[in-house]
Design an enzyme around this catalytic site. Structure first.
Site, PDB file in Angstrom:
ATOM      1  N   GLU A 259       0.828  -1.217   0.000  1.00 21.51           N
ATOM      2  CA  GLU A 259       0.000   0.000   0.000  1.00 21.51           C
ATOM      3  C   GLU A 259       0.859   1.263   0.000  1.00 21.51           C
ATOM      4  O   GLU A 259       2.070   1.209   0.258  1.00 21.51           O
ATOM      5  CB  GLU A 259      -0.942   0.011   1.202  1.00 21.51           C
ATOM      6  CG  GLU A 259      -0.216   0.087   2.542  1.00 21.51           C
ATOM      7  CD  GLU A 259      -1.064   0.736   3.633  1.00 21.51           C
ATOM      8  OE1 GLU A 259      -1.557   1.869   3.434  1.00 21.51           O
ATOM      9  OE2 GLU A 259      -1.225   0.108   4.700  1.00 21.51           O
TER      10      GLU A 259
ATOM     11  N   LYS B 267      -4.276  -1.456  15.256  1.00 23.38           N
ATOM     12  CA  LYS B 267      -3.736  -0.679  16.370  1.00 23.38           C
ATOM     13  C   LYS B 267      -4.718  -0.539  17.513  1.00 23.38           C
ATOM     14  O   LYS B 267      -5.920  -0.458  17.296  1.00 23.38           O
ATOM     15  CB  LYS B 267      -3.427   0.737  15.867  1.00 23.38           C
ATOM     16  CG  LYS B 267      -2.043   0.893  15.334  1.00 23.38           C
ATOM     17  CD  LYS B 267      -1.613   2.359  15.438  1.00 23.38           C
ATOM     18  CE  LYS B 267      -0.195   2.498  14.935  1.00 23.38           C
ATOM     19  NZ  LYS B 267      -0.123   2.501  13.474  1.00 23.38           N
TER      20      LYS B 267
HETATM   21  N1  PSU Z   1      -2.941   1.662  10.492  1.00 21.28           N
HETATM   22  C1  PSU Z   1      -1.615   1.813  10.647  1.00 21.28           C
HETATM   23  N2  PSU Z   1      -0.901   2.494   9.719  1.00 21.28           N
HETATM   24  C2  PSU Z   1      -1.485   3.009   8.593  1.00 21.28           C
HETATM   25  C3  PSU Z   1      -2.892   2.829   8.425  1.00 21.28           C
HETATM   26  C4  PSU Z   1      -3.571   2.140   9.400  1.00 21.28           C
HETATM   27  O1  PSU Z   1      -1.075   1.350  11.647  1.00 21.28           O
HETATM   28  O2  PSU Z   1      -0.795   3.622   7.761  1.00 21.28           O
HETATM   29  C5  PSU Z   1      -3.563   3.331   7.175  1.00 21.28           C
HETATM   30  C6  PSU Z   1      -3.822   2.173   6.198  1.00 21.28           C
HETATM   31  O3  PSU Z   1      -3.613   2.629   4.882  1.00 21.28           O
HETATM   32  C7  PSU Z   1      -5.282   1.855   6.423  1.00 21.28           C
HETATM   33  C8  PSU Z   1      -5.849   3.242   6.699  1.00 21.28           C
HETATM   34  O4  PSU Z   1      -5.907   1.233   5.333  1.00 21.28           O
HETATM   35  O5  PSU Z   1      -4.861   3.864   7.484  1.00 21.28           O
HETATM   36  C9  PSU Z   1      -7.200   3.196   7.394  1.00 21.28           C
HETATM   37  O6  PSU Z   1      -7.770   4.464   7.403  1.00 21.28           O
HETATM   38  P1  PSU Z   1      -9.313   4.642   7.865  1.00 21.28           P
HETATM   39  O7  PSU Z   1      -9.328   4.279   9.321  1.00 21.28           O
HETATM   40  O8  PSU Z   1      -9.629   6.101   7.633  1.00 21.28           O
HETATM   41  O9  PSU Z   1     -10.115   3.716   7.027  1.00 21.28           O
END
Ligand code: PSU
Ligand code: MN
Length: 300
Positions: free
Chosen positions: A25, A157
């Site tokens: 990603e 997390k």
């Molecule tokens: N969790 C992490 N590092 C990240 C992300 C999540 O520890 O970089 C990023 C990933 O790309 C994940 C996104 O898909 O955040 C999720 O965002 P949201 O909660 O807005 O869907």
């Protein structure tokens, strides 16, 4: 495939020859890690995939073009570019039509990997249900429910509500496989206390489950959860205080929508310094290696 994808030649020929390819990603580069270290880490992740004998394909949208596999120049550009949009499913049309730059989240990367014919994808942590905000549910969870790509992660997390996150994965029909663990890992920490039903010991066993998933025609993702290496772990009890503070700051500043996760990641990193960064990098590399081993087991 819904539209033209822009393949890096190495990725294209690996796919044509049926060789092992691992999708990666780009939101972790643009919104997850600080510059300029983000580019170094992205390079190290690609190198970790190569060391195992697979080809890395980092996915992003550049000037509206959906790009599968970045050149070193493109990676460097993305790592320092301003106004890169964070792209989950709903963000693609706007970014493509306006020829903007976009970084793909877990959800966005799964979509593109599927279009490109890449079966496996390595990341750090997936998005989930936010604590105290049960309607703020990451698009990652719904994408896992509808797109047949296997995602290797270190869990989610502890800024998130992990029990609710697992509930949504269950509702969405997503198998969650614990790699050498009986528990859902909590990203920085190896354990969350939340049991998993499916434990495997080898990449070959994971490949067998993915193959069965495909043969059954289950159009959903698979989640492989691998705990952070013990030596890099940031124990939950220590991380807790920092996470609480970051959550309070986000609430006080009324951060909403897609900005919530990047804000929390940044805040935890600022408050903990090297502690969270070391952990983050170690688990990213570890997940890239495992994904490459699974990709090889799938092609072998
Ligand atoms: N969790 C992490 N590092 C990240 C992300 C999540 O520890 O970089 C990023 C990933 O790309 C994940 C996104 O898909 O955040 C999720 O965002 P949201 O909660 O807005 O869907
Ligand atoms: Mn959200």
């Amino acid at each position: 495939m819904p539209l033209q994808l822009n393949f890096q030649p190495e990725v294209k020929s690996a796919l044509e020859q049926g060789r092992a390819v691992v999708a990666l990603e780009s939101t972790v580069i643009t919104h997850g890690l600080p510059s300029p270290e983000n580019v170094e880490v992205a390079r190290a992740i690609e190198a970790a995939v190569r060391e195992q004998g697979a080809v890395p394909a980092t996915i992003a949208i550049l000037g509206g073009e959906i790009t599968v596999g970045l050149t070193p120049e493109q990676l460097l550009y993305l790592g320092s570019a301003k106004n890169v949009r964070k792209c989950s499913r709903r963000d693609f049309s706007g970014v493509v039509a306006r020829r903007e730059d976009g970084a793909t989240t877990v959800a966005g990367t799964m979509m593109v990997a599927h279009w490109a014919g890449i079966r496996i994808f390595a990341t750090g942590g997936i998005g989930g249900v936010h604590r105290g905000q049960p309607f703020d549910e990451s698009a990652d969870l719904l994408e896992l429910g509808r797109t047949p790509v296997a995602v290797v992660c270190a869990g989610a997390k502890a800024i998130l509500d992990l029990p609710l996150t697992l509930e949504v994965l269950e509702t969405q029909g997503v198998p969650v496989i614990g790699y050498q663990t009986d528990e859902f890992p909590a990203f920085y920490s190896r354990s969350s206390g939340l049991p998993l039903e499916l434990r495997v010991e080898t990449p070959q066993e994971i490949a067998a489950i993915i193959k069965a998933h495909d043969q059954l025609g289950l159009n959903a993702g698979t989640l492989i959860a691998q705990p952070i290496p013990a030596e890099a772990e940031w124990p939950a009890a220590e991380a807790q205080e920092v996470i609480e503070e970051a959550l309070q700051d986000a609430a006080a500043r009324h951060i909403t929508g897609k900005a919530v996760t990047p804000y929390l990641l940044q805040r935890v990193s600022d408050l903990s310094g090297a502690r969270s960064k070391t952990a983050n990098i170690a688990l990213l590399l570890n997940n890239a290696r495992l994904a490459a081993q699974i990709a090889l087991a799938l092609t072998g």
